[in-house]
Design a protein around this motif. Structure first.
Motif, PDB file in Angstrom:
ATOM      1  N   ALA A  79      13.421  -8.686   1.543  1.00 34.05           N
ATOM      2  CA  ALA A  79      13.329  -9.700   2.492  1.00 34.05           C
ATOM      3  C   ALA A  79      11.731  -9.474   3.234  1.00 34.05           C
ATOM      4  N   LEU A  80      12.013  -7.794   3.176  1.00 31.84           N
ATOM      5  CA  LEU A  80      11.235  -6.636   3.994  1.00 31.84           C
ATOM      6  C   LEU A  80      10.102  -6.806   2.722  1.00 31.84           C
ATOM      7  N   ARG A  81      10.204  -6.170   1.610  1.00 34.04           N
ATOM      8  CA  ARG A  81       9.954  -5.993   0.214  1.00 34.04           C
ATOM      9  C   ARG A  81       8.746  -7.606   0.396  1.00 34.04           C
ATOM     10  N   ARG A  82       9.473  -8.517   0.153  1.00 34.74           N
ATOM     11  CA  ARG A  82       8.694 -10.284   0.230  1.00 34.74           C
ATOM     12  C   ARG A  82       7.446 -10.076   2.093  1.00 34.74           C
ATOM     13  N   TRP A  83       8.297  -9.410   3.197  1.00 36.23           N
ATOM     14  CA  TRP A  83       7.545 -10.161   4.451  1.00 36.23           C
ATOM     15  C   TRP A  83       6.054  -9.300   4.053  1.00 36.23           C
ATOM     16  N   VAL A  84       6.365  -8.003   4.038  1.00 36.49           N
ATOM     17  CA  VAL A  84       5.450  -6.616   3.768  1.00 36.49           C
ATOM     18  C   VAL A  84       4.487  -7.278   2.155  1.00 36.49           C
ATOM     19  N   ALA A  85       4.554  -7.853   1.528  1.00 36.22           N
ATOM     20  CA  ALA A  85       3.961  -8.623   0.457  1.00 36.22           C
ATOM     21  C   ALA A  85       2.863  -9.205   1.660  1.00 36.22           C
ATOM     22  N   GLN A  86       3.316 -10.468   1.956  1.00 38.36           N
ATOM     23  CA  GLN A  86       2.363 -11.130   2.448  1.00 38.36           C
ATOM     24  C   GLN A  86       1.643 -10.791   3.751  1.00 38.36           C
ATOM     25  N   ALA A  87       2.189  -9.703   4.775  1.00 40.58           N
ATOM     26  CA  ALA A  87       1.572  -9.379   5.711  1.00 40.58           C
ATOM     27  C   ALA A  87      -0.024  -9.028   5.004  1.00 40.58           C
ATOM     28  N   ASP A  88      -0.518  -8.452   6.101  1.00 40.66           N
ATOM     29  CA  ASP A  88      -1.748  -7.712   6.169  1.00 40.66           C
ATOM     30  C   ASP A  88      -2.231  -6.777   7.167  1.00 40.66           C
ATOM     31  N   VAL A  89      -3.168  -6.316   7.183  1.00 40.55           N
ATOM     32  CA  VAL A  89      -2.974  -4.998   7.953  1.00 40.55           C
ATOM     33  C   VAL A  89      -3.769  -5.752   9.575  1.00 40.55           C
ATOM     34  N   GLY A  90      -4.214  -6.775  10.123  1.00 44.10           N
ATOM     35  CA  GLY A  90      -4.535  -7.384  10.777  1.00 44.10           C
ATOM     36  C   GLY A  90      -3.208  -7.753  11.747  1.00 44.10           C
ATOM     37  N   LEU A  91      -2.036  -7.897  10.969  1.00 41.44           N
ATOM     38  CA  LEU A  91      -0.422  -7.815  11.908  1.00 41.44           C
ATOM     39  C   LEU A  91      -0.356  -6.953  12.476  1.00 41.44           C
ATOM     40  N   LEU A  92      -0.905  -5.586  12.198  1.00 41.04           N
ATOM     41  CA  LEU A  92      -0.636  -4.272  12.808  1.00 41.04           C
ATOM     42  C   LEU A  92      -1.424  -4.162  14.089  1.00 41.04           C
ATOM     43  N   ARG A  93      -2.189  -4.660  14.211  1.00 42.29           N
ATOM     44  CA  ARG A  93      -2.901  -4.828  15.388  1.00 42.29           C
ATOM     45  C   ARG A  93      -2.286  -5.219  16.729  1.00 42.29           C
ATOM     46  N   SER A  94      -1.663  -6.066  16.212  1.00 43.78           N
ATOM     47  CA  SER A  94      -0.589  -6.433  17.243  1.00 43.78           C
ATOM     48  C   SER A  94       0.554  -5.365  18.236  1.00 43.78           C
ATOM     49  N   LEU A  95       0.411  -4.452  17.334  1.00 45.69           N
ATOM     50  CA  LEU A  95       1.365  -3.668  17.783  1.00 45.69           C
ATOM     51  C   LEU A  95       1.574  -2.656  18.083  1.00 45.69           C
ATOM     52  N   ALA A  96       2.140  -1.839  19.048  1.00 43.78           N
ATOM     53  CA  ALA A  96       1.686  -0.590  19.467  1.00 43.78           C
ATOM     54  C   ALA A  96       2.175   0.485  18.507  1.00 43.78           C
ATOM     55  N   ARG A  97       2.040   2.131  19.050  1.00 42.55           N
ATOM     56  CA  ARG A  97       2.618   2.846  18.113  1.00 42.55           C
ATOM     57  C   ARG A  97       3.741   3.180  17.416  1.00 42.55           C
ATOM     58  N   PRO A  98       4.932   2.813  19.478  1.00 48.33           N
ATOM     59  CA  PRO A  98       5.883   3.287  18.822  1.00 48.33           C
ATOM     60  C   PRO A  98       6.536   1.900  17.200  1.00 48.33           C
ATOM     61  N   GLU A  99       6.237   0.935  18.216  1.00 48.10           N
ATOM     62  CA  GLU A  99       6.821  -0.323  16.726  1.00 48.10           C
ATOM     63  C   GLU A  99       6.381  -0.293  15.524  1.00 48.10           C
ATOM     64  N   VAL A 100       4.716   0.502  15.326  1.00 48.26           N
ATOM     65  CA  VAL A 100       4.125   0.900  14.131  1.00 48.26           C
ATOM     66  C   VAL A 100       5.683   2.167  13.397  1.00 48.26           C
ATOM     67  N   MET A 101       5.762   2.656  14.362  1.00 45.43           N
ATOM     68  CA  MET A 101       6.615   3.617  13.822  1.00 45.43           C
ATOM     69  C   MET A 101       7.692   3.534  13.499  1.00 45.43           C
ATOM     70  N   MET A 102       8.824   2.371  14.097  1.00 43.98           N
ATOM     71  CA  MET A 102      10.096   1.509  14.168  1.00 43.98           C
ATOM     72  C   MET A 102       9.665   1.107  13.021  1.00 43.98           C
ATOM     73  N   LEU A 103       8.838   0.046  12.096  1.00 38.91           N
ATOM     74  CA  LEU A 103       8.581  -0.592  11.017  1.00 38.91           C
ATOM     75  C   LEU A 103       8.729   0.605   9.706  1.00 38.91           C
ATOM     76  N   GLU A 104       7.596   1.557  10.382  1.00 42.37           N
ATOM     77  CA  GLU A 104       7.659   2.196   9.125  1.00 42.37           C
ATOM     78  C   GLU A 104       9.013   3.374   8.892  1.00 42.37           C
ATOM     79  N   GLN A 105       9.677   4.074   9.730  1.00 38.22           N
ATOM     80  CA  GLN A 105      11.045   4.468   9.249  1.00 38.22           C
ATOM     81  C   GLN A 105      12.702   3.124   9.063  1.00 38.22           C
ATOM     82  N   ALA A 106      11.807   1.667   9.761  1.00 35.75           N
ATOM     83  CA  ALA A 106      12.828   1.150   9.234  1.00 35.75           C
ATOM     84  C   ALA A 106      12.431   0.693   6.831  1.00 35.75           C
ATOM     85  N   LEU A 107      11.201   0.888   6.859  1.00 36.14           N
ATOM     86  CA  LEU A 107      10.916   0.275   5.851  1.00 36.14           C
ATOM     87  C   LEU A 107      11.352   1.546   5.105  1.00 36.14           C
ATOM     88  N   ALA A 108      10.987   2.883   4.773  1.00 34.56           N
ATOM     89  CA  ALA A 108      11.293   3.985   4.198  1.00 34.56           C
ATOM     90  C   ALA A 108      12.910   3.887   4.083  1.00 34.56           C
TER      91      ALA A 108
END
Length: 127
Positions: A79-108
């Motif tokens: 499910a996460l792989r599918r979401w990542v494949a559909q996402a684009d870089v623009g989605l991350l512009r709405s995230l704060a740095r801690p949220e990006v780190m949380m997402l990266e940790q979870a995906l890893a």
């Protein structure tokens, strides 16, 4: 906490993305693992099309919380792989740095590559 988990479990079908993400985040932040609730959350979000309704913020919170609580199913990774494949870089512009780190940790944690995270510039924190 078992009664709170039971109440959350009973509401899962009615929860929107933000409700589900915040509930998972609250349990993970408090370090409270309820196997039954965790199983039902993973089953719910891995149903076809459910994660398609989640914004980047909700995915970051939910994915971090579920993996912090120990969810490592192939269905969650898919499910996460599918979401990542559909996402684009623009989605991350709405995230704060801690949220990006949380997402990266979870995906890893579920071994989902996220090369687009490396190229994104998250929203800058206000001082």
């Amino acid at each position: 906490m078992a009664s709170l988990a039971a109440q959350a479990e009973a509401c899962l079908q009615a929860f929107g993305p933000t409700d589900l993400a915040r509930t998972a985040w609250a349990f993970a932040t408090l370090g409270i693992r309820n196997d039954r609730l965790l199983t039902h959350m993973v089953e719910h979000v891995t149903r076809e099309g459910v994660m398609d309704t989640f914004g980047a913020h909700d995915v970051a919170l939910l994915a971090w919380a579920l993996t912090r609580l120990g969810a490592r199913s192939e269905a969650l990774a898919t499910a996460l792989r599918r979401w990542v494949a559909q996402a684009d870089v623009g989605l991350l512009r709405s995230l704060a740095r801690p949220e990006v780190m949380m997402l990266e940790q979870a995906l890893a944690a579920v071994e989902v590559p996220s090369p687009w995270l490396l190229n994104a510039s998250p929203k800058q924190e206000k001082a």
